[in-house]
Design a protein around this motif. Sequence first.
Motif, short mmCIF file in Angstrom:
data_model
loop_
_atom_site.label_atom_id
_atom_site.label_comp_id
_atom_site.label_asym_id
_atom_site.label_seq_id
_atom_site.Cartn_x
_atom_site.Cartn_y
_atom_site.Cartn_z
N ASP A 2 0.83 -1.33 -0.23
CA ASP A 2 0.18 0.07 -0.19
C ASP A 2 0.99 1.20 0.14
N ASP A 45 0.22 5.67 -0.38
CA ASP A 45 -0.38 6.90 -0.16
C ASP A 45 0.26 8.11 -0.96
N ARG A 67 -4.16 13.31 -3.21
CA ARG A 67 -3.48 12.26 -2.88
C ARG A 67 -4.51 11.04 -3.11
N ARG A 83 -4.67 6.48 -3.30
CA ARG A 83 -4.25 5.29 -2.78
C ARG A 83 -3.75 4.34 -3.89
N ASP A 109 -6.73 3.83 -6.51
CA ASP A 109 -8.21 4.24 -5.87
C ASP A 109 -9.31 3.33 -6.38
#
Length: 356
Positions: A95, A97, A121, A123, A134
């Motif tokens: 993951d 960000d 921002r 993901r 996203d």
Amino acid sequence: MAPRTRLPSWLSACFLGLTLAACGGGGGGSNGSGDSGSGSGADDTRTASPFIAPAGALCAQRDANSNNCIQPTSSSTDEQALFDAISDPNGSVIDFDGPGYMENELFSVGKISITSYGMARRRIQAGRNAFTVDGRRYGEGKRSQSGEDIRYVYKGDRGSNVTVELIKSMGHRKETLWGIGLREDERATTPDTTGISWTTVFGVLTDQADAPKTRKVRYVGTVWTLTGTDGRILEVEDVTYETELDTVTGRLAGVRIDYTNPKTRKYMQLELPELKFENSRLDSASRQQRTSVQTGITSYNHSFTLDGLEGEILGKQAASIYLVGGGAKGALQVTLRRKDQMESDVVINVPFSAKP
């Protein structure tokens, strides 16, 4: 097609919209100004907050909900090892960000026009030779190479794609991968419809265990701006300046830029205020800075205001700093690279003494 930014020639070869990323190389002796820095630095930065806590070995920590690996930090891995893990079809998912700028686009017959800009921002879930941004999945990366540029294109639905480029240095460590650039293009299939392009850089955040050992670290970087709509696009790039990071307080010196390129006659005017980092990212007050930018060439001029800024300290020994901002009428990216890792003949348009 909408214009794309490029890496300045003294840093690296062209990428579809990136100017900054982390450097996997070390370094930590000189601060780039011929001065070893004041204070102990090594002890101070490990107890202060400018740098994030170490994440431990790659995938040693996982998200409680997704079971994905959490974003790694610089004491445990570098950019090349990170991308190797991401592209492994049998590996784990990590993951991220990431902050980036957006171009909102209108598609018509044979033409793509930028209608507005922004910043967000998003993901990123990266791994098993695929990317999910996203919630939108892009898989089966196809590799191509031209010179030192290595590029992968991952296909999504309706012609959309993610382009990932491995960015290599033109400085002392030409063999070192110092960044992973990502551009997501959300495309439409019919005329007179809209799409979005979003560009970011990601890698390993500099952590407390890998913080520079000197109090002051000098950086050289590039400011790039993009503005304009309806076919009247103005891109100004390769304005270089020098600044300094205090590794104890996390403060990055500001700069006032008023520069005209003698060859292209394009000019840029803006003032970046002093910024402060906490946990390897800009703190809340710094992110809320609204910066006014003026750019132009002869009678063609644009002014725009950034809604805010995002920024991260990336790579081994705080090798790079990435700043990005966006507003409705334009976008800005700032690349900062440790001066002691740059080629000695780099041209600096705005020296450190010109700070406000």
